[in-house]
Scaffold this motif. Structure first.
Motif, PDB file in Angstrom:
ATOM      1  N   ASN A 167      37.488  42.135  40.599  1.00  0.00           N
ATOM      2  CA  ASN A 167      36.662  42.601  39.496  1.00  0.00           C
ATOM      3  C   ASN A 167      37.231  42.031  38.205  1.00  0.00           C
ATOM      4  O   ASN A 167      38.459  41.948  38.064  1.00  0.00           O
ATOM      5  CB  ASN A 167      36.670  44.131  39.459  1.00  0.00           C
ATOM      6  CG  ASN A 167      35.497  44.706  38.703  1.00  0.00           C
ATOM      7  OD1 ASN A 167      35.152  44.220  37.641  1.00  0.00           O
ATOM      8  ND2 ASN A 167      34.897  45.747  39.239  1.00  0.00           N
ATOM      9  N   TYR A 168      36.348  41.624  37.280  1.00  0.00           N
ATOM     10  CA  TYR A 168      36.794  41.001  36.030  1.00  0.00           C
ATOM     11  C   TYR A 168      36.113  41.647  34.828  1.00  0.00           C
ATOM     12  O   TYR A 168      34.951  42.062  34.901  1.00  0.00           O
ATOM     13  CB  TYR A 168      36.442  39.508  36.012  1.00  0.00           C
ATOM     14  CG  TYR A 168      37.165  38.691  37.046  1.00  0.00           C
ATOM     15  CD1 TYR A 168      36.602  38.469  38.300  1.00  0.00           C
ATOM     16  CD2 TYR A 168      38.415  38.129  36.776  1.00  0.00           C
ATOM     17  CE1 TYR A 168      37.254  37.719  39.259  1.00  0.00           C
ATOM     18  CE2 TYR A 168      39.076  37.364  37.729  1.00  0.00           C
ATOM     19  CZ  TYR A 168      38.496  37.166  38.961  1.00  0.00           C
ATOM     20  OH  TYR A 168      39.146  36.418  39.906  1.00  0.00           O
ATOM     21  N   ALA A 169      36.820  41.676  33.728  1.00  0.00           N
ATOM     22  CA  ALA A 169      36.200  42.029  32.464  1.00  0.00           C
ATOM     23  C   ALA A 169      35.238  40.908  32.068  1.00  0.00           C
ATOM     24  O   ALA A 169      35.488  39.736  32.357  1.00  0.00           O
ATOM     25  CB  ALA A 169      37.268  42.201  31.391  1.00  0.00           C
ATOM     26  N   ASP A 170      34.160  41.278  31.407  1.00  0.00           N
ATOM     27  CA  ASP A 170      33.180  40.264  31.008  1.00  0.00           C
ATOM     28  C   ASP A 170      33.798  39.184  30.134  1.00  0.00           C
ATOM     29  O   ASP A 170      33.399  38.023  30.198  1.00  0.00           O
ATOM     30  CB  ASP A 170      32.025  40.929  30.255  1.00  0.00           C
ATOM     31  CG  ASP A 170      31.127  41.752  31.165  1.00  0.00           C
ATOM     32  OD1 ASP A 170      30.375  42.591  30.638  1.00  0.00           O
ATOM     33  OD2 ASP A 170      31.183  41.560  32.398  1.00  0.00           O
ATOM     34  N   SER A 171      34.775  39.559  29.337  1.00  0.00           N
ATOM     35  CA  SER A 171      35.374  38.622  28.391  1.00  0.00           C
ATOM     36  C   SER A 171      36.165  37.503  29.062  1.00  0.00           C
ATOM     37  O   SER A 171      36.458  36.488  28.428  1.00  0.00           O
ATOM     38  CB  SER A 171      36.290  39.376  27.419  1.00  0.00           C
ATOM     39  OG  SER A 171      37.310  40.047  28.131  1.00  0.00           O
ATOM     40  N   VAL A 172      36.515  37.681  30.343  1.00  0.00           N
ATOM     41  CA  VAL A 172      37.324  36.658  31.013  1.00  0.00           C
ATOM     42  C   VAL A 172      36.615  36.036  32.210  1.00  0.00           C
ATOM     43  O   VAL A 172      37.142  35.094  32.811  1.00  0.00           O
ATOM     44  CB  VAL A 172      38.684  37.225  31.462  1.00  0.00           C
ATOM     45  CG1 VAL A 172      39.404  37.864  30.273  1.00  0.00           C
ATOM     46  CG2 VAL A 172      38.546  38.207  32.609  1.00  0.00           C
ATOM     47  N   LYS A 173      35.440  36.530  32.558  1.00  0.00           N
ATOM     48  CA  LYS A 173      34.714  35.985  33.707  1.00  0.00           C
ATOM     49  C   LYS A 173      34.461  34.492  33.522  1.00  0.00           C
ATOM     50  O   LYS A 173      34.061  34.037  32.453  1.00  0.00           O
ATOM     51  CB  LYS A 173      33.381  36.714  33.885  1.00  0.00           C
ATOM     52  CG  LYS A 173      33.485  38.036  34.602  1.00  0.00           C
ATOM     53  CD  LYS A 173      32.109  38.679  34.756  1.00  0.00           C
ATOM     54  CE  LYS A 173      32.224  40.042  35.424  1.00  0.00           C
ATOM     55  NZ  LYS A 173      30.919  40.731  35.492  1.00  0.00           N
ATOM     56  N   GLY A 174      34.707  33.745  34.589  1.00  0.00           N
ATOM     57  CA  GLY A 174      34.503  32.314  34.542  1.00  0.00           C
ATOM     58  C   GLY A 174      35.685  31.538  33.994  1.00  0.00           C
ATOM     59  O   GLY A 174      35.736  30.304  34.104  1.00  0.00           O
ATOM     60  N   ARG A 175      36.657  32.239  33.384  1.00  0.00           N
ATOM     61  CA  ARG A 175      37.848  31.579  32.837  1.00  0.00           C
ATOM     62  C   ARG A 175      39.122  31.997  33.563  1.00  0.00           C
ATOM     63  O   ARG A 175      40.030  31.180  33.725  1.00  0.00           O
ATOM     64  CB  ARG A 175      37.988  31.903  31.346  1.00  0.00           C
ATOM     65  CG  ARG A 175      36.816  31.474  30.491  1.00  0.00           C
ATOM     66  CD  ARG A 175      37.117  31.646  29.005  1.00  0.00           C
ATOM     67  NE  ARG A 175      37.365  33.036  28.641  1.00  0.00           N
ATOM     68  CZ  ARG A 175      38.493  33.465  28.064  1.00  0.00           C
ATOM     69  NH1 ARG A 175      39.467  32.605  27.796  1.00  0.00           N
ATOM     70  NH2 ARG A 175      38.647  34.745  27.758  1.00  0.00           N
ATOM     71  N   PHE A 176      39.198  33.238  33.976  1.00  0.00           N
ATOM     72  CA  PHE A 176      40.393  33.765  34.645  1.00  0.00           C
ATOM     73  C   PHE A 176      40.095  33.984  36.119  1.00  0.00           C
ATOM     74  O   PHE A 176      38.974  34.348  36.495  1.00  0.00           O
ATOM     75  CB  PHE A 176      40.816  35.099  34.035  1.00  0.00           C
ATOM     76  CG  PHE A 176      41.348  35.032  32.635  1.00  0.00           C
ATOM     77  CD1 PHE A 176      41.272  33.879  31.863  1.00  0.00           C
ATOM     78  CD2 PHE A 176      41.945  36.152  32.079  1.00  0.00           C
ATOM     79  CE1 PHE A 176      41.765  33.833  30.567  1.00  0.00           C
ATOM     80  CE2 PHE A 176      42.451  36.137  30.788  1.00  0.00           C
ATOM     81  CZ  PHE A 176      42.354  34.971  30.027  1.00  0.00           C
ATOM     82  N   THR A 177      41.113  33.800  36.945  1.00  0.00           N
ATOM     83  CA  THR A 177      40.996  34.053  38.375  1.00  0.00           C
ATOM     84  C   THR A 177      42.192  34.868  38.846  1.00  0.00           C
ATOM     85  O   THR A 177      43.350  34.463  38.630  1.00  0.00           O
ATOM     86  CB  THR A 177      40.941  32.751  39.170  1.00  0.00           C
ATOM     87  OG1 THR A 177      39.828  31.958  38.723  1.00  0.00           O
ATOM     88  CG2 THR A 177      40.772  33.039  40.655  1.00  0.00           C
ATOM     89  N   ILE A 178      41.903  36.007  39.466  1.00  0.00           N
ATOM     90  CA  ILE A 178      42.961  36.842  40.031  1.00  0.00           C
ATOM     91  C   ILE A 178      43.082  36.527  41.520  1.00  0.00           C
ATOM     92  O   ILE A 178      42.078  36.299  42.199  1.00  0.00           O
ATOM     93  CB  ILE A 178      42.664  38.341  39.795  1.00  0.00           C
ATOM     94  CG1 ILE A 178      43.878  39.201  40.149  1.00  0.00           C
ATOM     95  CG2 ILE A 178      41.411  38.790  40.527  1.00  0.00           C
ATOM     96  CD1 ILE A 178      43.720  40.664  39.728  1.00  0.00           C
ATOM     97  N   SER A 179      44.307  36.508  42.007  1.00  0.00           N
ATOM     98  CA  SER A 179      44.541  36.230  43.426  1.00  0.00           C
ATOM     99  C   SER A 179      45.850  36.887  43.835  1.00  0.00           C
ATOM    100  O   SER A 179      46.572  37.432  42.999  1.00  0.00           O
ATOM    101  CB  SER A 179      44.591  34.729  43.680  1.00  0.00           C
ATOM    102  OG  SER A 179      45.680  34.131  42.992  1.00  0.00           O
ATOM    103  N   ARG A 180      46.140  36.825  45.126  1.00  0.00           N
ATOM    104  CA  ARG A 180      47.396  37.408  45.594  1.00  0.00           C
ATOM    105  C   ARG A 180      47.873  36.688  46.837  1.00  0.00           C
ATOM    106  O   ARG A 180      47.074  36.128  47.598  1.00  0.00           O
ATOM    107  CB  ARG A 180      47.231  38.903  45.859  1.00  0.00           C
ATOM    108  CG  ARG A 180      46.271  39.275  46.959  1.00  0.00           C
ATOM    109  CD  ARG A 180      46.029  40.787  46.978  1.00  0.00           C
ATOM    110  NE  ARG A 180      47.288  41.519  47.121  1.00  0.00           N
ATOM    111  CZ  ARG A 180      47.475  42.764  46.703  1.00  0.00           C
ATOM    112  NH1 ARG A 180      46.492  43.426  46.100  1.00  0.00           N
ATOM    113  NH2 ARG A 180      48.632  43.363  46.891  1.00  0.00           N
ATOM    114  N   ASP A 181      49.161  36.725  47.031  1.00  0.00           N
ATOM    115  CA  ASP A 181      49.797  36.206  48.224  1.00  0.00           C
ATOM    116  C   ASP A 181      50.510  37.392  48.860  1.00  0.00           C
ATOM    117  O   ASP A 181      51.602  37.785  48.414  1.00  0.00           O
ATOM    118  CB  ASP A 181      50.780  35.094  47.858  1.00  0.00           C
ATOM    119  CG  ASP A 181      51.448  34.485  49.083  1.00  0.00           C
ATOM    120  OD1 ASP A 181      51.437  35.121  50.164  1.00  0.00           O
ATOM    121  OD2 ASP A 181      51.995  33.376  48.958  1.00  0.00           O
TER     122      ASP A 181
END
Length: 119
Positions: free
Chosen positions: A55-69
């Motif tokens: 889930n992303y804040a609208d202000s960062v959608k398309g610019r930020f990517t969250i992931s995990r290992d």
């Protein structure tokens, strides 16, 4: 007690990129928040324990990517096309919810890492 250690902050010019990391002492649903001077802490992105939901804040959608290992119990935030408005202290946190966007849902917080974007 959950231990969280953030890293990867720094100074970057507008349009540049940074990757934040958050190492946890176990596997949890997690999120990133940020707080700029004089402003309230705001939600940035969240990821479920297994990594299948985000889930992303609208202000960062398309610019930020969250992931995990999950093999490393580490969460990441890849930040591209950074803007001066992204300047803030970034915090990672854990939640017992499946996924959450509100700060009160989070139980443990890291110490924060500074991100500064110059114009």
């Amino acid at each position: 007690q959950v231990q969280l250690v953030e890293s990867g902050g720094g100074l970057v010019q507008a349009g540049g990129s940074l990757r934040l990391s958050c190492a946890a002492s176990g596997r949890y649903a997690m999120g990133w928040f940020r707080q700029a001077p004089g402003k309230e802490r705001e939600f940035v992105a969240a990821i479920s324990r297994g990594g299948t939901s985000t889930n992303y804040a609208d202000s960062v959608k398309g610019r930020f990517t969250i992931s995990r290992d999950n093999a490393k119990n580490t969460m990441y935030l890849q930040m591209n096309s950074l803007k001066p408005d992204d300047t803030a202290v970034y915090y990672c946190a854990t939640t017992r919810s499946v996924i959450a966007t509100k700060a009160p849902a989070y139980d443990y917080w890291g110490q924060g890492t500074q991100v500064t974007v110059s114009s």
